[in-house]
Design a protein around this motif. Structure first.
Motif, short mmCIF file in Angstrom:
data_model
loop_
_atom_site.label_atom_id
_atom_site.label_comp_id
_atom_site.label_asym_id
_atom_site.label_seq_id
_atom_site.Cartn_x
_atom_site.Cartn_y
_atom_site.Cartn_z
N UNK A 1 1.01 -1.42 0.49
CA UNK A 1 -0.40 -0.36 -0.02
C UNK A 1 0.83 1.29 0.32
N UNK A 2 1.83 1.62 0.15
CA UNK A 2 2.68 2.25 0.91
C UNK A 2 3.80 2.75 -0.09
N UNK A 3 4.42 1.61 -0.51
CA UNK A 3 5.28 1.55 -1.75
C UNK A 3 4.59 1.84 -2.62
N UNK A 4 3.65 0.86 -3.08
CA UNK A 4 2.88 0.64 -4.42
C UNK A 4 2.00 1.62 -5.39
N UNK A 5 1.55 2.41 -3.73
CA UNK A 5 0.24 2.46 -4.20
C UNK A 5 0.83 4.07 -3.26
N UNK A 6 1.49 4.78 -3.47
CA UNK A 6 1.58 6.43 -2.66
C UNK A 6 0.98 7.58 -2.88
N UNK A 7 -1.06 7.68 -3.11
CA UNK A 7 -0.98 8.18 -3.95
C UNK A 7 -0.89 9.78 -3.70
N UNK A 8 -0.11 10.04 -2.67
CA UNK A 8 -0.04 11.58 -2.73
C UNK A 8 1.20 12.59 -2.94
N UNK A 9 1.76 11.14 -3.73
CA UNK A 9 3.05 11.98 -4.60
C UNK A 9 2.53 11.55 -6.42
N UNK A 10 0.93 11.17 -6.57
CA UNK A 10 0.70 11.41 -7.69
C UNK A 10 -0.02 12.79 -8.06
N UNK A 11 0.61 13.81 -9.02
CA UNK A 11 0.39 14.98 -9.87
C UNK A 11 -1.15 15.23 -10.18
N UNK A 12 -1.11 13.74 -11.37
CA UNK A 12 -2.31 14.02 -12.09
C UNK A 12 -3.67 14.11 -10.88
N UNK A 13 -5.13 14.35 -11.22
CA UNK A 13 -6.05 14.10 -10.47
C UNK A 13 -6.86 12.44 -10.56
N UNK A 14 -6.88 12.11 -11.57
CA UNK A 14 -7.09 10.92 -11.57
C UNK A 14 -6.76 9.70 -11.63
N UNK A 15 -5.02 9.97 -11.70
CA UNK A 15 -3.95 9.35 -11.19
C UNK A 15 -4.40 8.80 -9.61
N UNK A 16 -4.03 9.67 -8.85
CA UNK A 16 -4.34 10.37 -7.79
C UNK A 16 -5.80 9.26 -6.65
#
Length: 141
Positions: free
Chosen positions: A83-98
């Motif tokens: 969850x932390x390594x592969x799905x670090x949503x807080x690092x995503x810039x794009x809203x949909x990817x986040x």
């Protein structure tokens, strides 16, 4: 109750067994994805293969009731770091990817929590459950 727990174990394990199959048969593609998430290239292929084996072992152990408590613990050990390594949503810039990464992050955290509940359940009540190959490896009172 034994049949209900058996069906629940199998249904819970299906996701992990399918993911294990992908890790072990689609290693090249999965390695590229792991690298894209920031895992160093030197470790990516090993991480994919190792996590595939971990998913396979944990999923099978839960599904067939072979030290199901240990199997659930193995799945939790996979889910939280993933969850932390592969799905670090807080690092995503794009809203949909986040948003997509947040969904995957929350899914992994929730499944990790369920795996911990199963670990406790099997460790506490394992010998009283039928339809398992072994009792629990751990004992919680």
């Amino acid at each position: 109750m034994d049949v209900l727990v058996l069906v629940g174990r199998i249904l819970f394990a299906v996701l992990f067994l399918g993911s294990a199959l992908n890790h072990l048969t689609q290693t090249k593609a999965m390695t590229g994805y792991v690298e894209s998430r920031g895992v160093p290239s030197a470790a990516a292929a090993g991480a994919v293969a190792g996590s595939g084996l971990l998913l396979l072992a944990g999923g099978l152990m839960v599904a067939v009731g072979l030290w199901a408590d240990l199997g659930a613990l193995l799945l939790a050990a996979f889910l939280f770091p993933t969850a932390v390594i592969m799905h670090a949503y807080w690092k995503e810039g794009d809203g949909q990817a986040r948003q997509m990464e947040m969904v995957h992050f929350l899914k992994d955290i929730s499944l990790g929590g369920a795996a911990l509940v199963l670990f406790a359940f099997f460790s506490y009540a394992g010998h009283d459950l039928g339809l398992t190959i072994t009792g629990p490896l751990f004992h919680i009172d």
